[in-house]
Design a protein around this motif. Structure first.
Motif, short mmCIF file in Angstrom:
data_model
loop_
_atom_site.label_atom_id
_atom_site.label_comp_id
_atom_site.label_asym_id
_atom_site.label_seq_id
_atom_site.Cartn_x
_atom_site.Cartn_y
_atom_site.Cartn_z
N ASN A 29 11.17 9.34 7.59
CA ASN A 29 10.26 8.95 6.51
C ASN A 29 9.72 7.53 6.67
OD1 ASN A 29 12.70 7.67 6.04
ND2 ASN A 29 12.55 7.82 3.81
N VAL A 30 10.05 6.86 7.78
CA VAL A 30 9.57 5.49 8.01
C VAL A 30 8.15 5.52 8.56
CG1 VAL A 30 9.88 3.42 9.43
CG2 VAL A 30 11.85 4.47 8.29
N ASP A 31 7.27 4.76 7.93
CA ASP A 31 5.87 4.70 8.38
C ASP A 31 5.61 3.53 9.32
OD1 ASP A 31 4.94 6.83 6.53
OD2 ASP A 31 5.49 5.37 5.00
N ASP A 59 0.82 -1.22 0.00
CA ASP A 59 0.00 0.00 0.00
C ASP A 59 0.85 1.27 0.00
OD1 ASP A 59 0.99 -0.33 2.52
OD2 ASP A 59 -0.91 -0.03 3.57
N GLY A 60 2.15 1.12 -0.30
CA GLY A 60 3.00 2.28 -0.50
C GLY A 60 3.63 2.86 0.74
#
Length: 274
Positions: free
Chosen positions: A50-52, A26-27
């Motif tokens: 930037n890590v989700d 899912d990006g």
């Protein structure tokens, strides 16, 4: 094993962590550092703004840094099967979290900060397999919470605020020394008929060694209930009856090696015996 090093003695650096980041279908950017023998939370990870999603499960981490709240980009955090005894106040700054897995640690109720109630985006929270007997009352603000795992803890009674969590549809409270009667949990499990509860199953090959052993021991125990009056004054007891079984599958699923996004559901019928 030296502190800050993985199972093979490799020092976890920012460069190594960056190379381990993968894109999810899912990006989202997911960093997986599971089962690496990590003993101290690598502070270099806080620079990865930037890590989700972050997976630090099945390590030996005893404490989260006080500035964990600076990891504001996180939406998904898996810390199951570590050695955490408490959480820092700053965890409440992770307001974007929708998924938090803290199962199979050493958490005690005094170690849960009131700031957990600030995580209002949470949809799934797993606190199973700890040493909890109460939850912070501030958690009544978790209006988005849909799934809550409290299994294998020390709850004698359930927090009253669970009844007002309007979106809570999955509540796992198995293997607690609860002293409630069946009616006490009505209304806490929306979408379920009376005397039904959801459980989650995974294949035994997907469980870590410790939890596989624990599950097998649980499965080999005789069914509770049966017989008559019990101790003095009787009291309410529950007999657990499996409606359906799947060969090779067992609960709980909280420490599955593979992604927990795909859960298989079984129904457990609780029959009240007086």
């Amino acid at each position: 094993m030296p502190k800050g090093k993985g199972a093979k003695g490799t020092k976890l650096t920012l460069k190594i962590a960056k190379k381990a980041i993968r894109m999810t279908p899912d990006g989202r950017r997911r960093l997986t550092l599971s089962n690496m023998g990590i003993t101290i939370f690598p502070k270099c990870l806080l620079k990865l703004t930037n890590v989700d999603e972050l997976d630090l499960s099945r390590n030996l981490i005893q404490k989260l840094p006080d500035n964990i709240g600076n990891f504001a980009s996180l939406r998904w955090l898996d810390l199951h099967s570590n050695k955490l005894e408490s959480l820092p106040e700053s965890i409440g700054n992770l307001v974007g979290l929708t998924y938090l897995n803290l199962s199979n640690n050493r958490l005690i109720s005094a170690g849960l900060p009131s700031t957990l109630g600030l995580l209002t985006s949470l949809k799934s929270l797993n606190l199973g397999m700890n040493q909890l007997d109460t939850l912070p009352s501030t958690m009544m603000a978790l209006d988005s919470l849909q799934e809550l795992g409290l299994f294998d803890n020390l709850f004698i009674s359930l927090p009253e605020f669970l009844k007002v969590l309007r979106n809570l549809t999955k509540l796992n409270i198995t293997r607690n020394p609860l002293s409630y009667v069946q009616g006490d949990v009505e209304g806490m499990q929306q979408g379920k008929s009376k005397s039904e509860e959801d459980g989650y199953l995974v294949h035994e090959s997907s469980l870590c060694r410790t939890c596989l052993k624990r599950c097998k021991e649980q499965r080999e125990r005789p069914t509770r209930g049966g017989g008559g009056g019990g101790g003095e004054g009787g009291g309410d007891r529950f007999e657990e009856k499996r409606i359906r079984t799947y060969q090779g599958l067992m609960a709980p699923n909280s420490v599955a090696i593979v992604s927990q996004d795909v859960w298989r559901v079984r129904k457990v019928e609780h029959k009240l015996i007086k």
